[in-house]
Design an enzyme around this catalytic site. Sequence first.
Site, short mmCIF file in Angstrom:
data_model
loop_
_atom_site.label_atom_id
_atom_site.label_comp_id
_atom_site.label_asym_id
_atom_site.label_seq_id
_atom_site.Cartn_x
_atom_site.Cartn_y
_atom_site.Cartn_z
N THR A 176 -1.77 5.56 2.06
CA THR A 176 -2.99 4.75 2.05
C THR A 176 -3.11 3.95 3.34
O THR A 176 -2.14 3.36 3.81
CB THR A 176 -2.99 3.78 0.85
OG1 THR A 176 -2.88 4.55 -0.36
CG2 THR A 176 -4.26 2.96 0.80
N LEU A 234 0.86 -1.17 0.00
CA LEU A 234 0.00 0.00 0.00
C LEU A 234 0.90 1.22 0.00
O LEU A 234 1.98 1.21 0.61
CB LEU A 234 -0.90 0.04 1.24
CG LEU A 234 -1.96 -1.06 1.41
CD1 LEU A 234 -2.72 -0.85 2.71
CD2 LEU A 234 -2.92 -1.08 0.24
N ASP A 235 0.48 2.29 -0.66
CA ASP A 235 1.23 3.53 -0.61
C ASP A 235 1.37 4.00 0.83
O ASP A 235 0.54 3.69 1.69
CB ASP A 235 0.51 4.63 -1.39
CG ASP A 235 0.45 4.35 -2.89
OD1 ASP A 235 1.25 3.52 -3.38
OD2 ASP A 235 -0.39 4.97 -3.56
N LYS A 236 2.39 4.79 1.07
CA LYS A 236 2.59 5.38 2.40
C LYS A 236 1.34 6.10 2.88
O LYS A 236 0.96 6.02 4.05
CB LYS A 236 3.78 6.35 2.36
CG LYS A 236 4.03 7.11 3.66
CD LYS A 236 5.21 8.06 3.50
CE LYS A 236 5.44 8.88 4.77
NZ LYS A 236 6.58 9.82 4.64
N ARG A 238 -5.65 5.47 -8.08
CA ARG A 238 -5.54 6.91 -8.13
C ARG A 238 -5.51 7.41 -9.58
O ARG A 238 -6.19 8.39 -9.93
CB ARG A 238 -4.28 7.36 -7.39
CG ARG A 238 -4.30 7.01 -5.90
CD ARG A 238 -2.94 7.15 -5.24
NE ARG A 238 -2.43 8.51 -5.29
CZ ARG A 238 -1.23 8.87 -4.85
NH1 ARG A 238 -0.41 7.94 -4.34
NH2 ARG A 238 -0.84 10.12 -4.93
#
Length: 215
Positions: A54, A50-52, A151
């Site tokens: 998210t 997961l992105d930082k 996104r």
Amino acid sequence: MDLIFSDEHILVLDKPAGLPILPDGWEKGAPYLVKLLEEEFGKIFIVHRLDKTTSGVMVFARTAEAHRALNIQFEGREAEKVYHAIVEGNPNWNEKAAKFPLRADVGKKHRTAVDDRRGKSSETRFRVLKRYQAGALVEAKPLTGRTHQIRVHAYALGHPLVGDVLYGASETDLIRRPALHAWSLAFTHPAAGERLAFKAGEPEDFVRALEQLGV
């Protein structure tokens, strides 16, 4: 972080927004998720990311065997990931499949871009859950696992995620990050063979943004 489930094979947790999975190149010495988990549980293996920015549910493997089994599921699209996102504007559809091909690490900002010629096939299925005057709560199911996929696909559909200025969103006080949360994750246990499903409730900043949209 909140631990949702653990046994000798896997860890399932609710990752908070703002905590990177691996060391952040911009903040030397800052805490990161793998280090925090290994301090408590010993060696772990990354299955997906997961992105930082998210939040939400993730699974990690605790053995090499579990790691291999889970990787096969994720690569074969057998694991089901469901996200909640807040998008700008009000979509003129209730459900939409975005199939824009994506190319990662484009330009100085290392963005992911739609690239019909060199991009990799990608698909995200969106469904509107609730509409507001200036936005909407949507469910997003990525069928592929490209960087920033949800996104970029939301942006390409004309409805960037609230707070996602990297991908076309307006500056806002509603939330200080892209409004994206990994809501649920389903997969087959790598040892027991049992189908498992886990959920992580929307965090406070996400809920607060929805409340403000509804005012």
